[in-house]
Design a protein around this motif. Structure first.
Motif, PDB file in Angstrom:
ATOM      1  N   UNK A  39       0.826  -1.207   0.000  1.00  0.00           N
ATOM      2  CA  UNK A  39       0.000   0.000   0.000  1.00  0.00           C
ATOM      3  C   UNK A  39       0.862   1.259   0.000  1.00  0.00           C
ATOM      4  N   UNK A  40       1.985   1.208   0.691  1.00  0.00           N
ATOM      5  CA  UNK A  40       2.898   2.355   0.685  1.00  0.00           C
ATOM      6  C   UNK A  40       3.407   2.634  -0.729  1.00  0.00           C
ATOM      7  N   UNK A  44       2.639   5.940  -3.118  1.00  0.00           N
ATOM      8  CA  UNK A  44       3.669   6.747  -3.779  1.00  0.00           C
ATOM      9  C   UNK A  44       3.414   6.883  -5.274  1.00  0.00           C
ATOM     10  N   UNK A  45       3.076   5.770  -5.912  1.00  0.00           N
ATOM     11  CA  UNK A  45       2.797   5.803  -7.351  1.00  0.00           C
ATOM     12  C   UNK A  45       1.561   6.662  -7.638  1.00  0.00           C
ATOM     13  N   UNK A  50      -1.109  11.586  -9.705  1.00  0.00           N
ATOM     14  CA  UNK A  50      -1.990  12.738  -9.527  1.00  0.00           C
ATOM     15  C   UNK A  50      -1.241  14.056  -9.708  1.00  0.00           C
ATOM     16  N   UNK A  51      -0.042  14.138  -9.135  1.00  0.00           N
ATOM     17  CA  UNK A  51       0.725  15.384  -9.244  1.00  0.00           C
ATOM     18  C   UNK A  51       1.131  15.677 -10.681  1.00  0.00           C
ATOM     19  N   UNK A  58       1.295   5.422 -14.515  1.00  0.00           N
ATOM     20  CA  UNK A  58      -0.044   4.815 -14.634  1.00  0.00           C
ATOM     21  C   UNK A  58       0.054   3.296 -14.730  1.00  0.00           C
ATOM     22  N   UNK A  59       0.963   2.799 -15.556  1.00  0.00           N
ATOM     23  CA  UNK A  59       1.091   1.352 -15.738  1.00  0.00           C
ATOM     24  C   UNK A  59       1.618   0.681 -14.467  1.00  0.00           C
ATOM     25  N   UNK A  60       2.627   1.296 -13.854  1.00  0.00           N
ATOM     26  CA  UNK A  60       3.185   0.717 -12.622  1.00  0.00           C
ATOM     27  C   UNK A  60       2.135   0.679 -11.510  1.00  0.00           C
ATOM     28  N   UNK A  61       1.304   1.703 -11.460  1.00  0.00           N
ATOM     29  CA  UNK A  61       0.258   1.745 -10.435  1.00  0.00           C
ATOM     30  C   UNK A  61      -0.747   0.617 -10.637  1.00  0.00           C
ATOM     31  N   UNK A  62      -1.134   0.352 -11.867  1.00  0.00           N
ATOM     32  CA  UNK A  62      -2.094  -0.725 -12.140  1.00  0.00           C
ATOM     33  C   UNK A  62      -1.546  -2.070 -11.687  1.00  0.00           C
ATOM     34  N   UNK A  63      -0.270  -2.332 -11.953  1.00  0.00           N
ATOM     35  CA  UNK A  63       0.351  -3.585 -11.526  1.00  0.00           C
ATOM     36  C   UNK A  63       0.408  -3.669 -10.004  1.00  0.00           C
ATOM     37  N   UNK A  64       0.682  -2.529  -9.365  1.00  0.00           N
ATOM     38  CA  UNK A  64       0.788  -2.513  -7.907  1.00  0.00           C
ATOM     39  C   UNK A  64      -0.569  -2.758  -7.248  1.00  0.00           C
TER      40      UNK A  64
END
Length: 419
Positions: A39-40, A44-45, A50-51, A58-64
């Motif tokens: 979750x941490x 961060x992603x 958002x910033x 975007x892609x790394x966030x989906x995998x996470x």
């Protein structure tokens, strides 16, 4: 009539049950640690996404998110398993209350993720939502540490809680710095928050070192190479030394995020080592308690057999077995039982003394939580605002946070009402 040795065997069996429960709770703590780490990283992603208005990660966030969902399932399974054994948990009331508080936060994650993906929420609000959920999960770990009845296990759980709390502050620093670099500015309010996060990390890691012992402290020290720490300090100076209103290099956002992530991943390795040591310690304690219980049971069986044999011999001289004289224990057996009782008494006293030491530190957190609750009730503050007020007062007065909390609690009757 039961002998003292019979109750000593019963005490050992109770201890084994408690240790079994501690082992299961400790396993859950390790599972929570893995979810918190995931979750941490998602936080961060999401913060950078958002910033940057959806331009980065975007892609790394989906995998996470997929990894977080898998680990969330493991934690929920652990919660369900604890619930079925609730009557055997010493501090079940507090522990289950913490879990009850966490579950709505987990339930709300899909909506939060959808809003982040649609850029419908600000970076600060998203960060606060993740921080609140993670704080709830860490509170479950705290209750696990506070409810431990074995001092060695309690110390390791306390070390793990403080290390996880320090790691959470490091994660918040990553998010705070990422937002500053992506936006190209570091306003005074954020800079102050950033400095508080750095100080909070140091406090947590110092408490961790006190409880973890030299071996784990050395593992922690060697987990962070000097080059990585130097780069982290350089980036901190870049952000903190910039005059108010000055522009930060946006290209440093990726450098900052990667540098912090390397450090937090190194912390994760230490956390896993803590979890493994905890499992090993629990297993060793259970094996030791079972071996001693078997020894005590063997002596008890011998005692019963000797008594029966002496009674049988004595009744050859008496028509009524009840008139047969009571048979004393053999001197060797008597001495063994007395030594066991003395050892048990000394061990319990030593455990009690050490538990008092561990819980004194854990109680400091309880004082801070009570002071926050008081400020929230009387000043109409959010939890974050109350904690910020306590931290700022501690910094301004050069006092410990717990000392400020005690002062607030001592003035409870003088605080204005919320009406």
């Amino acid at each position: 009539m039961k002998s003292g040795l019979s109750f000593l065997v019963a005490a050992r069996r109770c201890e084994i049950d408690e240790l079994d429960q501690l082992a299961r709770t400790s396993e859950l703590v390790g599972t929570i640690g893995r979810l918190v780490h995931a979750l941490q990283r998602e936080r961060g992603l999401s913060n950078v996404l958002l910033a940057s208005q959806g331009q980065r990660y975007a892609q790394q966030r989906s995998a996470q998110i997929g990894e977080c969902i898998r680990l969330e399932h493991d934690v929920r399974t652990g919660f369900d398993r604890l619930e079925t054994e609730g009557r055997r948990i010493g501090n079940g009331t507090r522990l289950f209350s913490r879990i009850a508080w966490v579950l709505p936060g987990l339930d709300a994650l899909p909506v939060l993720r959808r809003r982040i993906g649609a850029l419908e929420v600000g970076a600060a609000d998203a960060t606060a939502a993740f921080a609140k959920l993670i704080a709830g999960l860490l509170a479950v770990v705290f209750e696990a540490a506070d409810g431990a009845t074995d001092p060695e296990i309690s110390r390791l759980l306390a070390a793990m809680f403080n290390f996880m709390q320090g790691k959470e502050f490091a994660g918040q620093e990553r998010a705070c710095g990422a937002a500053a670099f992506v936006e190209g500015r570091n306003d005074p309010l954020r800079q102050q928050q950033w400095l508080q996060l750095i100080a909070a990390q140091e406090r947590c890691f110092n408490v961790f070192a006190d409880f973890a012992g030299p071996a784990l402290t050395e593992v922690w020290r060697h987990s962070q190479p000097a080059a990585e720490l130097a780069e982290l300090e350089r980036l901190r100076r870049v952000a903190h030394s910039a005059p108010a209103g000055a522009t930060l290099d946006r290209e440093l956002s990726t450098t900052w995020f990667d540098c912090c992530s390397l450090r937090i991943d190194a912390m994760k390795a230490v956390e896993e080592r803590l979890a493994a040591d905890l499992r090993t310690l629990c297993a060793g304690k259970i094996a030791e308690a079972r071996a001693e219980a078997e020894t005590h049971q063997a002596l008890l069986d011998q005692l019963v057999a000797d008594t029966d044999a002496r009674t049988a011999r004595a009744t050859t001289f008496f028509d009524d077995p009840e008139l047969a004289p009571a048979a004393p224990y053999g001197h060797q057996l008597e001495r063994s039982i007395l030594e066991m009782l003395q050892e048990q008494s000394q061990r319990l006293q030593a455990m009690s003394d050490e538990l008092d030491t561990v819980r004194a530190t854990l109680n400091e957190r309880k004082l801070v939580e009570r002071a926050k609750g008081l400020l929230m009730a009387h000043r109409r503050m959010t939890e974050e605002e109350a904690h910020k007020m306590l931290r700022q007062t501690a910094m301004n007065q050069n006092r410990r946070l717990v000392d400020v909390a005690e002062s607030v609690l001592s003035m409870a009757e003088y605080l204005p009402g919320s009406t």
